[in-house]
Design an enzyme around this catalytic site. Sequence first.
Site, PDB file in Angstrom:
ATOM      1  N   ARG A 234       0.865  -1.190   0.000  1.00  0.00           N
ATOM      2  CA  ARG A 234       0.000   0.000   0.000  1.00  0.00           C
ATOM      3  C   ARG A 234       0.895   1.232   0.000  1.00  0.00           C
ATOM      4  NH1 ARG A 234      -3.288  -2.779  -1.636  1.00  0.00           N
ATOM      5  NH2 ARG A 234      -5.374  -3.264  -0.848  1.00  0.00           N
ATOM      6  N   ASP A 258       4.643  -0.251  -6.941  1.00  0.00           N
ATOM      7  CA  ASP A 258       3.381  -0.593  -7.606  1.00  0.00           C
ATOM      8  C   ASP A 258       2.231   0.191  -6.981  1.00  0.00           C
ATOM      9  OD1 ASP A 258       1.806  -2.191  -9.466  1.00  0.00           O
ATOM     10  OD2 ASP A 258       0.996  -3.196  -7.694  1.00  0.00           O
ATOM     11  N   GLU A 263      -2.302   7.528  -4.884  1.00  0.00           N
ATOM     12  CA  GLU A 263      -2.603   6.861  -6.153  1.00  0.00           C
ATOM     13  C   GLU A 263      -4.058   6.999  -6.572  1.00  0.00           C
ATOM     14  OE1 GLU A 263      -1.516   2.765  -5.084  1.00  0.00           O
ATOM     15  OE2 GLU A 263      -3.615   2.222  -5.363  1.00  0.00           O
ATOM     16  N   HIS A 295      -0.509  -0.030  -9.592  1.00  0.00           N
ATOM     17  CA  HIS A 295      -1.268  -1.023  -8.822  1.00  0.00           C
ATOM     18  C   HIS A 295      -1.672  -2.199  -9.715  1.00  0.00           C
ATOM     19  CE1 HIS A 295      -3.400  -1.234  -4.749  1.00  0.00           C
ATOM     20  NE2 HIS A 295      -3.361  -2.460  -5.250  1.00  0.00           N
TER      21      HIS A 295
HETATM   22  P1  NAI Z   1      -1.661 -11.405   4.806  1.00  0.00           P
HETATM   23  O1  NAI Z   1      -2.732 -10.983   5.744  1.00  0.00           O
HETATM   24  O2  NAI Z   1      -1.576 -12.834   4.394  1.00  0.00           O
HETATM   25  O3  NAI Z   1      -0.223 -11.003   5.417  1.00  0.00           O
HETATM   26  C1  NAI Z   1       0.045  -9.758   6.010  1.00  0.00           C
HETATM   27  C2  NAI Z   1       1.158  -9.981   7.037  1.00  0.00           C
HETATM   28  O4  NAI Z   1       1.500  -8.700   7.589  1.00  0.00           O
HETATM   29  C3  NAI Z   1       0.739 -10.890   8.202  1.00  0.00           C
HETATM   30  O5  NAI Z   1       1.715 -11.886   8.420  1.00  0.00           O
HETATM   31  C4  NAI Z   1       0.637  -9.931   9.376  1.00  0.00           C
HETATM   32  O6  NAI Z   1       0.978 -10.548  10.623  1.00  0.00           O
HETATM   33  C5  NAI Z   1       1.670  -8.889   8.982  1.00  0.00           C
HETATM   34  N1  NAI Z   1       1.505  -7.643   9.724  1.00  0.00           N
HETATM   35  C6  NAI Z   1       0.373  -7.094  10.237  1.00  0.00           C
HETATM   36  N2  NAI Z   1       0.661  -5.953  10.888  1.00  0.00           N
HETATM   37  C7  NAI Z   1       1.990  -5.787  10.771  1.00  0.00           C
HETATM   38  C8  NAI Z   1       2.887  -4.792  11.244  1.00  0.00           C
HETATM   39  N3  NAI Z   1       2.461  -3.755  11.986  1.00  0.00           N
HETATM   40  N4  NAI Z   1       4.201  -4.919  10.944  1.00  0.00           N
HETATM   41  C9  NAI Z   1       4.642  -5.984  10.229  1.00  0.00           C
HETATM   42  N5  NAI Z   1       3.845  -6.952   9.752  1.00  0.00           N
HETATM   43  C10 NAI Z   1       2.533  -6.844  10.030  1.00  0.00           C
HETATM   44  O7  NAI Z   1      -1.796 -10.444   3.549  1.00  0.00           O
HETATM   45  P2  NAI Z   1      -1.239 -10.707   2.079  1.00  0.00           P
HETATM   46  O8  NAI Z   1      -2.268 -11.440   1.281  1.00  0.00           O
HETATM   47  O9  NAI Z   1       0.132 -11.250   2.150  1.00  0.00           O
HETATM   48  O10 NAI Z   1      -1.197  -9.207   1.517  1.00  0.00           O
HETATM   49  C11 NAI Z   1      -0.272  -8.266   2.021  1.00  0.00           C
HETATM   50  C12 NAI Z   1      -0.642  -6.885   1.510  1.00  0.00           C
HETATM   51  O11 NAI Z   1      -0.438  -6.849   0.102  1.00  0.00           O
HETATM   52  C13 NAI Z   1      -2.130  -6.511   1.674  1.00  0.00           C
HETATM   53  O12 NAI Z   1      -2.356  -5.938   2.962  1.00  0.00           O
HETATM   54  C14 NAI Z   1      -2.349  -5.515   0.591  1.00  0.00           C
HETATM   55  O13 NAI Z   1      -2.127  -4.225   1.134  1.00  0.00           O
HETATM   56  C15 NAI Z   1      -1.246  -5.820  -0.430  1.00  0.00           C
HETATM   57  N6  NAI Z   1      -1.772  -6.271  -1.720  1.00  0.00           N
HETATM   58  C16 NAI Z   1      -1.391  -5.584  -2.855  1.00  0.00           C
HETATM   59  C17 NAI Z   1      -1.838  -5.967  -4.105  1.00  0.00           C
HETATM   60  C18 NAI Z   1      -1.402  -5.272  -5.354  1.00  0.00           C
HETATM   61  O14 NAI Z   1      -1.998  -5.490  -6.426  1.00  0.00           O
HETATM   62  N7  NAI Z   1      -0.390  -4.431  -5.331  1.00  0.00           N
HETATM   63  C19 NAI Z   1      -2.775  -7.105  -4.242  1.00  0.00           C
HETATM   64  C20 NAI Z   1      -3.055  -7.803  -2.999  1.00  0.00           C
HETATM   65  C21 NAI Z   1      -2.589  -7.372  -1.789  1.00  0.00           C
END
Ligand code: NAI
Length: 344
Positions: A234, A258, A263, A295
């Site tokens: 993000r 990305d 954005e 994105h």
């Molecule tokens: P997920 O929920 O599987 O993993 C997120 C991880 O971040 C978890 O292990 C969680 O414990 C950790 N986390 C939470 N708070 C934290 C903090 N304060 N400091 C460090 N780590 C922390 O989510 P996933 O599926 O891996 O997605 C991650 C991010 O990717 C999403 O939140 C979204 O913002 C972004 N995303 C971007 C996309 C794109 O097209 N550019 C598409 C899909 C997701």
Amino acid sequence: MKIAFFDTKPYDIASFEKYGGDNGIKFKFFETKLNEDTVDLAHGYDAVCVFVNDTVNAAVIDRLCELGIKAIALRCAGFNNVDMKYAFNRIHVLRVPAYSPYAVAEHAMAMLLTSIRRIHKAYIRTKDFNFSLSGMTGFDLHDKTVGVIGTGRIGRTFISICRGFGMKVLAYDKFPASDLADGENIRYAELDELFKYSDIISLHCPLSEDTYHIIDEESLEKCKRGVVLINTSRGALVDAEALLGGIKSRKVGAACLDVYEEESDFFFEDYSGHIMEDDTLARLISMPNVIVTSHQAFLTEEALSNIAETTVENLIQLFETGQCPNELCYRKGNAEDCKTGKCF
Ligand code: NAI
């Protein structure tokens, strides 16, 4: 069931029509984003379907409730654009928690390789029959240390790709996974250590109060000179002004973005014939060592199909049973009501 679909792009329609049609759901596709000015378009529908840059604040939620809308179906994983505290007890919010961690993780690696091997430069040069290699020297990924912030689905997939390149991994997560560190090539570290030793840093945590501007002037100060930053998570994880400063001072060797904090004003639209109003974005894009994609990381055929399938399943489950495992909150905060559908 009738769903008002906001911020529609041509690539959304085929998969949603397919899964919706198979399950008796009719989507009305609006090109406009959902916000306070457009929310009345949802009149007469059962739910709205929104994406990352739609505005779902308190005013929009209030109006959706007044219109009798029962659910907000996010067709994405992140939900930082929804005022969740306000939504709780008022309206159902559903999301697609995972649709393809490979899509995002592979895009992160594609950006990294493009950047450090100067593929973006080479593509333009050879198109112009310029076969000079001057200024094209890159570096090996093998044996380099990558710092991965957030070791959920995408972070772990990215780590496994990096291990394929023979990289060492320093990981940071607020909730570390018990089965990830291998005592040799992958280990958890505190953020300061990660900043100090990483050649490359990739962000895969959600945007929250904790992670807002996790990369700022202070953290960049702690980084290695020449660090490469990748952000496919993000935009507001990175203070863009601080990043620009880091690039100008040569502290940051390259940035692969990305996502961008502002954005929603630009991404997903064609501004090629316009004057770019955002000076920070314009300056970042002008840098030879910055790659920006809009994105795009999620955009694979597999991900689009999974997003549509899960969104349709979420809506059907919620409307048929009053419950859905991918719900982020309950309208009445009462699981029993949700089971019986009474909360409608
Ligand atoms: P997920 O929920 O599987 O993993 C997120 C991880 O971040 C978890 O292990 C969680 O414990 C950790 N986390 C939470 N708070 C934290 C903090 N304060 N400091 C460090 N780590 C922390 O989510 P996933 O599926 O891996 O997605 C991650 C991010 O990717 C999403 O939140 C979204 O913002 C972004 N995303 C971007 C996309 C794109 O097209 N550019 C598409 C899909 C997701």
